[in-house]
Design a protein around this motif. Structure first.
Motif, PDB file in Angstrom:
ATOM      1  N   PHE A  62       0.290  -0.927   0.036  1.00 44.46           N
ATOM      2  CA  PHE A  62       0.178  -0.144   0.195  1.00 44.46           C
ATOM      3  C   PHE A  62       1.249   0.982  -0.164  1.00 44.46           C
ATOM      4  CE2 PHE A  62       0.139  -1.874   4.435  1.00 44.46           C
ATOM      5  CZ  PHE A  62       0.824  -0.797   4.970  1.00 44.46           C
ATOM      6  N   ALA A  63       0.467   2.549   0.119  1.00 43.66           N
ATOM      7  CA  ALA A  63       1.436   3.663  -0.400  1.00 43.66           C
ATOM      8  C   ALA A  63       1.702   3.859   1.068  1.00 43.66           C
ATOM      9  CB  ALA A  63       0.335   4.870  -0.980  1.00 43.66           C
ATOM     10  N   ASP A  64       2.719   4.907   0.820  1.00 40.54           N
ATOM     11  CA  ASP A  64       3.227   5.729   2.319  1.00 40.54           C
ATOM     12  C   ASP A  64       1.912   6.674   2.368  1.00 40.54           C
ATOM     13  OD1 ASP A  64       3.213   7.889   0.228  1.00 40.54           O
ATOM     14  OD2 ASP A  64       5.744   8.363   0.957  1.00 40.54           O
ATOM     15  N   ILE A  65       1.393   6.870   1.929  1.00 42.19           N
ATOM     16  CA  ILE A  65       0.896   8.238   2.409  1.00 42.19           C
ATOM     17  C   ILE A  65      -1.509   7.490   2.160  1.00 42.19           C
ATOM     18  CG2 ILE A  65      -0.020  10.810   2.470  1.00 42.19           C
ATOM     19  CD1 ILE A  65       2.871  11.205   1.616  1.00 42.19           C
ATOM     20  N   ASP A  80       3.949  -8.984   6.591  1.00 44.21           N
ATOM     21  CA  ASP A  80       5.061  -8.271   5.001  1.00 44.21           C
ATOM     22  C   ASP A  80       4.683  -7.269   4.661  1.00 44.21           C
ATOM     23  OD1 ASP A  80       7.564  -7.491   4.134  1.00 44.21           O
ATOM     24  OD2 ASP A  80       7.656  -9.149   2.624  1.00 44.21           O
ATOM     25  N   ALA A  81       4.601  -5.613   4.730  1.00 46.24           N
ATOM     26  CA  ALA A  81       4.288  -4.814   4.155  1.00 46.24           C
ATOM     27  C   ALA A  81       4.667  -4.284   2.994  1.00 46.24           C
ATOM     28  CB  ALA A  81       4.001  -3.743   5.772  1.00 46.24           C
ATOM     29  N   LYS A  82       4.980  -4.319   2.022  1.00 44.18           N
ATOM     30  CA  LYS A  82       5.247  -3.252   1.581  1.00 44.18           C
ATOM     31  C   LYS A  82       4.985  -1.629   1.057  1.00 44.18           C
ATOM     32  CE  LYS A  82       7.558  -3.108  -3.939  1.00 44.18           C
ATOM     33  NZ  LYS A  82       8.821  -2.821  -3.023  1.00 44.18           N
ATOM     34  N   VAL A  83       5.791  -0.743   1.200  1.00 47.67           N
ATOM     35  CA  VAL A  83       4.982   0.703   1.276  1.00 47.67           C
ATOM     36  C   VAL A  83       5.349   1.694   0.661  1.00 47.67           C
ATOM     37  CG1 VAL A  83       4.341   2.547   3.527  1.00 47.67           C
ATOM     38  CG2 VAL A  83       4.791   0.585   3.991  1.00 47.67           C
ATOM     39  N   ILE A  84       5.183   1.835  -0.128  1.00 47.94           N
ATOM     40  CA  ILE A  84       5.587   2.331  -1.398  1.00 47.94           C
ATOM     41  C   ILE A  84       5.169   3.643  -1.817  1.00 47.94           C
ATOM     42  CG2 ILE A  84       4.899   2.147  -4.095  1.00 47.94           C
ATOM     43  CD1 ILE A  84       4.153  -0.662  -3.609  1.00 47.94           C
ATOM     44  N   PRO A  85       6.357   4.794  -1.567  1.00 47.61           N
ATOM     45  CA  PRO A  85       5.909   6.477  -1.777  1.00 47.61           C
ATOM     46  C   PRO A  85       4.898   6.537  -2.798  1.00 47.61           C
ATOM     47  CG  PRO A  85       8.039   5.257  -1.830  1.00 47.61           C
ATOM     48  CD  PRO A  85       7.404   4.387  -1.889  1.00 47.61           C
ATOM     49  N   LEU A  86       3.985   7.543  -2.647  1.00 48.96           N
ATOM     50  CA  LEU A  86       3.460   8.770  -3.264  1.00 48.96           C
ATOM     51  C   LEU A  86       4.482   9.032  -4.378  1.00 48.96           C
ATOM     52  CD1 LEU A  86       0.372   9.435  -2.057  1.00 48.96           C
ATOM     53  CD2 LEU A  86       0.241   7.431  -3.658  1.00 48.96           C
ATOM     54  N   ARG A  87       5.192   9.790  -5.556  1.00 48.90           N
ATOM     55  CA  ARG A  87       5.132  10.377  -6.703  1.00 48.90           C
ATOM     56  C   ARG A  87       4.834  11.697  -5.668  1.00 48.90           C
ATOM     57  NH1 ARG A  87       1.969   9.345 -12.129  1.00 48.90           N
ATOM     58  NH2 ARG A  87       3.207   7.371 -12.561  1.00 48.90           N
ATOM     59  N   ALA A  88       5.869  12.991  -6.035  1.00 48.92           N
ATOM     60  CA  ALA A  88       5.578  14.001  -5.617  1.00 48.92           C
ATOM     61  C   ALA A  88       4.700  14.703  -5.195  1.00 48.92           C
ATOM     62  CB  ALA A  88       7.292  14.917  -6.336  1.00 48.92           C
ATOM     63  N   ASP A  89       3.491  14.671  -6.921  1.00 45.91           N
ATOM     64  CA  ASP A  89       2.208  15.698  -6.690  1.00 45.91           C
ATOM     65  C   ASP A  89       1.473  14.563  -5.715  1.00 45.91           C
ATOM     66  OD1 ASP A  89       1.721  12.981  -8.472  1.00 45.91           O
ATOM     67  OD2 ASP A  89       0.923  14.022  -9.521  1.00 45.91           O
ATOM     68  N   PHE A  90       1.995  13.309  -4.921  1.00 47.41           N
ATOM     69  CA  PHE A  90       0.955  12.536  -3.558  1.00 47.41           C
ATOM     70  C   PHE A  90       0.174  11.566  -5.199  1.00 47.41           C
ATOM     71  CE2 PHE A  90       1.171  16.330  -1.412  1.00 47.41           C
ATOM     72  CZ  PHE A  90       1.931  15.540  -0.453  1.00 47.41           C
ATOM     73  N   SER A  91       0.196  11.659  -6.319  1.00 45.71           N
ATOM     74  CA  SER A  91      -0.499  10.074  -7.083  1.00 45.71           C
ATOM     75  C   SER A  91       0.235   8.807  -6.998  1.00 45.71           C
ATOM     76  CB  SER A  91      -0.352  11.255  -8.866  1.00 45.71           C
ATOM     77  OG  SER A  91       1.022  10.818  -9.447  1.00 45.71           O
ATOM     78  N   ILE A 106      -5.679  -0.158  -2.125  1.00 47.07           N
ATOM     79  CA  ILE A 106      -5.813   1.475  -2.709  1.00 47.07           C
ATOM     80  C   ILE A 106      -6.690   1.575  -2.110  1.00 47.07           C
ATOM     81  CG2 ILE A 106      -5.676   2.190  -4.483  1.00 47.07           C
ATOM     82  CD1 ILE A 106      -4.336   0.290  -6.445  1.00 47.07           C
ATOM     83  N   ALA A 107      -7.008   2.847  -1.666  1.00 47.84           N
ATOM     84  CA  ALA A 107      -7.745   3.259  -1.018  1.00 47.84           C
ATOM     85  C   ALA A 107      -7.680   5.071  -2.842  1.00 47.84           C
ATOM     86  CB  ALA A 107      -7.516   4.506  -0.094  1.00 47.84           C
ATOM     87  N   ASN A 108      -9.481   5.007  -2.616  1.00 50.31           N
ATOM     88  CA  ASN A 108      -9.486   5.633  -3.916  1.00 50.31           C
ATOM     89  C   ASN A 108     -10.857   5.632  -4.327  1.00 50.31           C
ATOM     90  OD1 ASN A 108      -9.110   6.205  -7.239  1.00 50.31           O
ATOM     91  ND2 ASN A 108      -9.788   4.702  -7.159  1.00 50.31           N
ATOM     92  N   PRO A 109     -11.127   7.628  -3.990  1.00 47.13           N
ATOM     93  CA  PRO A 109     -10.399   8.090  -3.584  1.00 47.13           C
ATOM     94  C   PRO A 109      -9.603   8.529  -2.608  1.00 47.13           C
ATOM     95  CG  PRO A 109     -12.553   9.003  -3.829  1.00 47.13           C
ATOM     96  CD  PRO A 109     -12.729   8.320  -4.144  1.00 47.13           C
ATOM     97  N   ASN A 110      -8.378   8.796  -2.748  1.00 46.34           N
ATOM     98  CA  ASN A 110      -7.208   8.079  -1.481  1.00 46.34           C
ATOM     99  C   ASN A 110      -7.750   9.190  -0.964  1.00 46.34           C
ATOM    100  OD1 ASN A 110      -5.040   7.423  -0.316  1.00 46.34           O
ATOM    101  ND2 ASN A 110      -3.766   8.044  -0.780  1.00 46.34           N
ATOM    102  N   ALA A 111      -7.022   8.108   0.669  1.00 43.03           N
ATOM    103  CA  ALA A 111      -6.923   9.558   1.762  1.00 43.03           C
ATOM    104  C   ALA A 111      -6.107   9.303   2.388  1.00 43.03           C
ATOM    105  CB  ALA A 111      -7.847   8.712   2.871  1.00 43.03           C
ATOM    106  N   PRO A 112      -5.239  10.475   2.764  1.00 41.99           N
ATOM    107  CA  PRO A 112      -6.392  11.866   3.046  1.00 41.99           C
ATOM    108  C   PRO A 112      -5.649  12.649   2.076  1.00 41.99           C
ATOM    109  CG  PRO A 112      -3.560  12.304   4.040  1.00 41.99           C
ATOM    110  CD  PRO A 112      -3.771  10.777   3.308  1.00 41.99           C
ATOM    111  N   THR A 113      -5.502  12.575   0.431  1.00 43.41           N
ATOM    112  CA  THR A 113      -5.006  13.174  -0.237  1.00 43.41           C
ATOM    113  C   THR A 113      -6.095  13.621  -1.311  1.00 43.41           C
ATOM    114  OG1 THR A 113      -5.179  11.942  -2.214  1.00 43.41           O
ATOM    115  CG2 THR A 113      -2.854  12.687  -0.506  1.00 43.41           C
ATOM    116  N   GLY A 114      -7.025  12.777  -1.502  1.00 43.54           N
ATOM    117  CA  GLY A 114      -8.654  13.140  -2.207  1.00 43.54           C
ATOM    118  C   GLY A 114      -8.339  12.208  -3.908  1.00 43.54           C
TER     119      GLY A 114
END
Length: 311
Positions: A62-65, A80-91, A106-114
């Motif tokens: 899942f994503a880091d944010i 075992d969790a693989k934490v994947i960084p979002l891009r610089a624009d949080f996508s 995958i949270a879609n829309p993502n939280a907290p970015t929306g």
């Protein structure tokens, strides 16, 4: 309220239906799937919890944010969790989720970015991880974006999780549900029945059906929130805030001149509560939930006054 006062609810001396027959049927009819493709849980958190128990033998990703409980569940079950960084624009970078050989959340829309991940991107992720479950957490999907429910009959490894807590304004009833291939639903039920057959209380099952029947009210309240969100986006942009194009019922905002923590503390003094994240990458952002127009006007008035004094 009519459902609460009906004769049907006066059966609290009985255990609730463990398979949630009535609500399962109503959800299936509403979303155009078969009852065998529906699982109901005590809030979407329970559905996600069961998913970690059922599908993460090879690990999770899942994503880091994103929604914080993904990491909580992974830690709880020593997954075992693989934490994947979002891009610089949080996508989300779709290429980061290909051929992972583990269960993906995958949270879609993502939280907290929306922010929303388009359906074609989700298809690529599903198709490159065919031997593992892909969990799409659509807690906020009714506020924007395209639901993956339409893909359930197309992919055997897709599970789509939704909730009554956000767009249906029934967080207190604790109704969550998932759509998926009948084998995935069976695995969730196997987990559920291994320790508690009666996760859903009787009033929630009755009220859950009534809420689905009242489509007009759902559309009215959802559209009010969306309209307020779009209005507030314009107002905040004019005040120097920047944010992504949120498709949820909240905005993830930062200001070019004033630190998020400073704004958070000043808002608290005025008893206006927003979410501040003291975490790397997002410690200069606030998550602002969309309330009534009156509540949002109070927030905007505070920002105008505070930023004017800072100028």
């Amino acid at each position: 309220l009519e459902a609460i006062n009906s004769d049907e609810i006066n059966k609290l001396e009985l255990y609730p239906d463990p398979v949630c027959t009535g609500l399962t049927k109503r959800l299936a009819e509403t979303y155009g799937v078969k009852p065998e493709n529906v699982f109901i849980g005590n809030g979407s958190d329970e559905v996600l919890n069961f998913s970690f128990m059922a599908f993460c033998e090879d690990g999770a990703a899942f994503a880091d944010i994103t929604y914080g409980f993904y990491q909580v569940f992974a830690d709880l079950y020593n997954i075992d969790a693989k934490v994947i960084p979002l891009r610089a624009d949080f996508s989300i970078g779709v290429e980061d989720y290909l051929n992972l050989n583990r269960c993906i959340f995958i949270a879609n829309p993502n939280a907290p970015t929306g922010l929303v991940l388009p359906l074609d991107c989700i298809r690529k992720i599903i198709e490159s991880n065919k031997d593992h479950a892909i969990i799409i957490d659509e807690a906020y999907i009714d506020f924007g974006g395209e639901s993956c429910v339409q893909l359930v009959n197309e992919y055997d490894n897709l599970l789509v999780v939704q909730t009554y807590s956000k767009s249906r304004s029934l967080a207190g009833m604790r109704i969550g549900y998932a759509f998926g291939n009948k084998q995935l639903i069976k695995y969730l039920n196997d987990v559920k029945y291994s320790f508690n057959s009666y996760t859903m209380n009787y009033p929630s099952l009755v009220i859950g059906r009534a809420a689905l029947a009242d489509r007009a009210y759902f559309e009215e309240t959802r559209n009010k929130i969306i309209a307020t969100r779009e209005r507030v986006k314009k107002e905040l942009a004019g005040l120097g805030f920047t944010f992504g194009d949120s498709m949820a019922n909240f905005l993830f905002i930062t200001h070019e001149k004033v630190a998020a923590r400073e704004l958070f503390e000043a808002l608290k003094i005025k008893k206006i509560y927003v979410r501040y994240f003291n975490k790397p990458r997002i410690d200069n952002y606030l998550r602002v939930t969309i309330g009534t127009d009156e509540e949002m006007d109070a927030l905007l008035a505070f920002f105008r006054d505070y930023l004017k004094k800072k100028a």
